[in-house]
Design an enzyme around this catalytic site. Sequence first.
Site, PDB file in Angstrom:
ATOM      1  CD  GLU A 257      -2.747  -1.329  -0.067  1.00 52.52           C
ATOM      2  OE1 GLU A 257      -2.949  -0.321  -0.777  1.00 52.52           O
ATOM      3  OE2 GLU A 257      -3.186  -2.462  -0.349  1.00 52.52           O
ATOM      4  CG  HIS A 260      -1.411   1.222  -4.367  1.00 49.58           C
ATOM      5  ND1 HIS A 260      -1.560   1.193  -5.735  1.00 49.58           N
ATOM      6  CD2 HIS A 260      -1.729  -0.027  -3.926  1.00 49.58           C
ATOM      7  CE1 HIS A 260      -1.952  -0.018  -6.106  1.00 49.58           C
ATOM      8  NE2 HIS A 260      -2.061  -0.781  -5.028  1.00 49.58           N
ATOM      9  CD  GLU A 286      -1.597  -3.861  -7.674  1.00 45.78           C
ATOM     10  OE1 GLU A 286      -1.249  -4.749  -6.872  1.00 45.78           O
ATOM     11  OE2 GLU A 286      -2.350  -2.910  -7.350  1.00 45.78           O
TER      12      GLU A 286
END
Length: 491
Positions: A257, A260, A286
Amino acid sequence: MSALSDLLAFQKETEALSAIAGRLEWDQETMMPEGAAEQRSEEHAALSSVLHARRIDPRIGDWLEQARGEAQSEAQTAMLRHIRRDYDKTQKVPARLAAEIARVTSVAQGKWAAARAADDFKAFLPWLEQVVSLRQEEGEALADGGDRYDALIDNYEPDMTAAQLGQMFGTMRPRLTALREQVLDRPEPAGLSGSFATDKQMEFTRALAVAFGYDLTRGRLDLSVHPFSSGSGSDVRITTRVSEDDPFNCFYSTIHEVGHACYEQGIDPAYALTPLGHGVSMGVHESQSRIYENQLGRSRAFAGWMFDQMKALFGDIGVADADAFYRAVNRVRKDFIRTESDELQYNLHIMLRFDLERALVSGDLAPADLETAWNDRFKADFGYEVPRASLGCLQDVHWSVGLFGYFPTYSLGNVYAGCLNEALRRDVPDLDAQLAKGDTTAATTWLRSNLQTHGGLYRPEEVVARACGTAPTAEPLIRYIEDKFTALYGL
């Protein structure tokens, strides 16, 4: 005021309202009281209606026509391209449908979580049927006579089609399957053992987030059922989850995460609250989470540093040395959960979901038959049976919130990450020496300057090609996986 400046001022307000909608979704996943679900669904529907009305405001069409000759920079031209694309797509979706999708998916998300906890697919089925029906209707409207699943994919990966993805997956599947069979014939490396207290896991996972460049002054790290990243610019939030007997679940979910989040935090600040101020596609997004998690975070060099840190924090962790830790980080075993899968098997999980959701959207698979179809396909692909729904078709949140067309972007992101990893290692030849010290600065700086800073300036494949110097293909990823696991398992 020119038409261009009027349009961009209007768009800035729309972007701000969209960010507020995203914050509502973050709150629902992390802090919202359970009893607020029904009211939140109405709030989502109301805000969705406001956003839909703004996105089809007829003034946008007039401004776009008048602003044709006004763009004086590459960024302004790209902004107009994004606004035109969004305007044309949104006009095709009735306001009633947009509001109903927001309302139903807001409730369905909570119904999914309860059904997953109870291993009860039938409890979720009525909501899944509603979500599938609504997304089919949306796909039909967007496709305008074309393929409705392609239209839904385009929401997440512009210009990509199911045929292109199917061809890519067809290239990858045989080599991955053959390697998987060889690896699973070898003894499984030992994993970690012991109990890993939640407070210590959270302490270390915050240190990992910072080590990978996540700016906590512009972000948060919280707990949720399903880890995710939310937001852009100066407010980018991530979540993770904790299992006291499996700390890798927490640590690698966090690194993923953070990838991201760093993409969003790394975008040129001048693009904030514009169409360029967030990641250009979910595949490119991604690519950042996967290269952070895998090519960097699961590398032998970085795993060696992690081993020392974990021993200092937790004491005996059940593996003797850095090599054993590296094997534990990358061990391949029979399992069910996509988010906990190793690099070798991960894309096989995605291919299963891609085929099933494609069939759901086309109408070839009824939602009532999904659990059986999932279990049959999993047995065929992986060789063993799914024991319960939470390990099968209820494990992912995506379908409950209507994200049809989203799953294949995970594998596309892996493909992009494979290309970026080759280019990164070409440009930073001493990368492993730095990672062995826990220093990701060279890698994250390279990714920020070569890809993240551009935000939505370029098209998805274009931004990857510019960073790598060549058009992306699946070959670098497959070669990386084959080289890594052949060496790990002595094949």
